[in-house]
Structure formats: structure tokens, C-alpha cells
Design an enzyme around this catalytic site. Sequence first.
Site, PDB file in Angstrom:
ATOM      1  N   GLU A   1       0.837  -1.210   0.000  1.00  0.00           N
ATOM      2  CA  GLU A   1       0.000   0.000   0.000  1.00  0.00           C
ATOM      3  C   GLU A   1       0.866   1.253   0.000  1.00  0.00           C
ATOM      4  OE1 GLU A   1      -2.665   1.566  -0.293  1.00  0.00           O
ATOM      5  OE2 GLU A   1      -4.236   1.055   1.127  1.00  0.00           O
ATOM      6  N   ASP A   2       0.343   2.344  -0.524  1.00  0.00           N
ATOM      7  CA  ASP A   2       1.068   3.608  -0.446  1.00  0.00           C
ATOM      8  C   ASP A   2       0.967   4.189   0.962  1.00  0.00           C
ATOM      9  OD1 ASP A   2      -1.664   4.110  -0.675  1.00  0.00           O
ATOM     10  OD2 ASP A   2      -1.466   5.694  -2.174  1.00  0.00           O
TER      11      ASP A   2
ATOM     12  N   ASP B   1      -4.363   5.326   6.241  1.00  0.00           N
ATOM     13  CA  ASP B   1      -4.951   6.500   6.893  1.00  0.00           C
ATOM     14  C   ASP B   1      -5.892   5.996   7.988  1.00  0.00           C
ATOM     15  OD1 ASP B   1      -6.152   8.894   7.513  1.00  0.00           O
ATOM     16  OD2 ASP B   1      -6.633   9.468   5.477  1.00  0.00           O
TER      17      ASP B   1
ATOM     18  N   GLY C   1      -7.291   3.060   7.895  1.00  0.00           N
ATOM     19  CA  GLY C   1      -7.094   1.612   7.956  1.00  0.00           C
ATOM     20  C   GLY C   1      -8.222   0.821   7.310  1.00  0.00           C
TER      21      GLY C   1
ATOM     22  N   LYS D   1      -0.508   7.272   8.674  1.00  0.00           N
ATOM     23  CA  LYS D   1      -0.936   8.393   9.526  1.00  0.00           C
ATOM     24  C   LYS D   1      -1.432   7.767  10.818  1.00  0.00           C
ATOM     25  CE  LYS D   1      -2.504  11.231   5.662  1.00  0.00           C
ATOM     26  NZ  LYS D   1      -3.656  11.901   5.015  1.00  0.00           N
TER      27      LYS D   1
HETATM   28  P1  IMP Z   1      -7.711   4.455   4.460  1.00  0.00           P
HETATM   29  O1  IMP Z   1      -8.698   3.446   3.972  1.00  0.00           O
HETATM   30  O2  IMP Z   1      -8.388   5.577   5.191  1.00  0.00           O
HETATM   31  O3  IMP Z   1      -6.581   3.848   5.243  1.00  0.00           O
HETATM   32  O4  IMP Z   1      -7.138   5.173   3.194  1.00  0.00           O
HETATM   33  C1  IMP Z   1      -6.097   4.676   2.436  1.00  0.00           C
HETATM   34  C2  IMP Z   1      -6.108   5.310   1.066  1.00  0.00           C
HETATM   35  O5  IMP Z   1      -6.488   6.701   1.105  1.00  0.00           O
HETATM   36  C3  IMP Z   1      -4.732   5.294   0.460  1.00  0.00           C
HETATM   37  O6  IMP Z   1      -4.484   4.120  -0.254  1.00  0.00           O
HETATM   38  C4  IMP Z   1      -4.742   6.527  -0.423  1.00  0.00           C
HETATM   39  O7  IMP Z   1      -5.283   6.194  -1.694  1.00  0.00           O
HETATM   40  C5  IMP Z   1      -5.692   7.484   0.245  1.00  0.00           C
HETATM   41  N1  IMP Z   1      -4.989   8.492   1.055  1.00  0.00           N
HETATM   42  C6  IMP Z   1      -5.084   8.682   2.385  1.00  0.00           C
HETATM   43  N2  IMP Z   1      -4.323   9.706   2.794  1.00  0.00           N
HETATM   44  C7  IMP Z   1      -3.703  10.183   1.693  1.00  0.00           C
HETATM   45  C8  IMP Z   1      -2.763  11.255   1.468  1.00  0.00           C
HETATM   46  O8  IMP Z   1      -2.322  11.994   2.380  1.00  0.00           O
HETATM   47  N3  IMP Z   1      -2.375  11.446   0.178  1.00  0.00           N
HETATM   48  C9  IMP Z   1      -2.815  10.682  -0.840  1.00  0.00           C
HETATM   49  N4  IMP Z   1      -3.680   9.659  -0.686  1.00  0.00           N
HETATM   50  C10 IMP Z   1      -4.126   9.406   0.578  1.00  0.00           C
END
Ligand code: IMP
Length: 177
Positions: free
Chosen positions: A97-98, A101, A103, A129
Site C-alpha cells: 500500500e502507499d 490512513d 485503515g 498516519k
Molecule cells: P484508508 O482506507 O483511510 O486507510 O485510506 C487509504 C487510502 O487513502 C490510500 O491508499 C490513499 O489512496 C488514500 N490516502 C489517504 N491519505 C492520503 C494522502 O495523504 N495522500 C494521498 N492519498 C491518501
Amino acid sequence: MNDPETLISEKDIGTRVDELAAEISSDYADKGELVLIGVLKGAFIFLADLSRKLTIPRLIEFIAISSYQHGSMPSGAVRLVMDVRASIEGRHVLIVEDIVDTGHTLHYLIDMLESRGPASIRTCALLRKEHKTEVDIEVDYLGFKIGDEWVVGYGLDFAERDRTLPYIGVIQPDDPD
Ligand code: IMP
């Protein structure tokens, strides 16, 4: 338009990717072929660099998930947009994963891929994060912890912009220019 402010330099990313690749190569030595599943689009550069530094047999797969509709605004539920091609049954899988955030994305992916009977599933993320994590997810191989800021570059975007910056930069989503 100004360039995003540097948070993590190209050199520091390179050093950390080398370290992660060495750790993964050591952990998976003698375990057969590792299936690397890159989460599109954000992980495409990280996966390209990481996979080329591994010293173990590996197979590259991609999966696409949609969790953000536009820019930084969450769209609600996580949705599968494109599946992997290979069967992962009985195989060792590493999700790449990149950024983690909340999760939710990683949690969804682990659940979905677990149901296909892999030998093991681990996770690798370039960024996390930490304080924003809502779902209790363990990242097995983590590049860097960052704060609550919107980052771009090295595959990450804001509304499809800045993905190809060679470093990780910070922007203000309200005022990306
Ligand atoms: P989560 O499901 O909230 O963990 O979000 C993960 C996904 O949100 C990542 O794979 C990114 O595509 C996107 N994302 C969350 N924060 C950022 C950021 O600061 N920059 C770019 N993409 C982000």
C-alpha cells in the site's frame, strides 16, 4: 503553482525502500514465490522500486480499490474496482500500500484476500498516519509514520495531481495551488 513542500526526500525514500526490501527478502527466504499485491493507483511506484530490490522469487499483481471519490473527501464504503488475476490459494501474499490512513482499505483487503485461502498475508505500507487510524490494523513492514497532513508524490496524488513527484510532499487540500 509552487511545488509541494518536501516531507520525505527522494534519497530517504530510497534508503528506506532498500531496508524494507532486505527485511522482506530475509523473512521470506526459502518460502517459495511471494505474491506482491500492489494497491492501485498509489502504490505503483513504491511497488516498482520495492519489487526490484527483493532477492527472493516474486510475482507482481495489482488490485484497485476506491475509497476516496475526489481529492481528500472520503466517499464512504471501500469498493473493489479491479481484482488480482492470479489465484492466491496456498501462497504467501504481501499487500503493498502507499499509505494507511483510517485503515479501512487495508482491513477490507485483508478480509477479502483471507477468504481465498492464502498460506499467509502480510502488509507493507510506505506511510502511515498513525493517529488517524480507526481500524486496528497491523502493518508488518512500514516505511515512515507521518502526521495528519495530505501528502503527494512517489505515487500519491491529490485529485490525480503530483503522483510523479520523486519525493513525498505536503499540500493543503483546501488550497492545492
Ligand atoms: P484508508 O482506507 O483511510 O486507510 O485510506 C487509504 C487510502 O487513502 C490510500 O491508499 C490513499 O489512496 C488514500 N490516502 C489517504 N491519505 C492520503 C494522502 O495523504 N495522500 C494521498 N492519498 C491518501
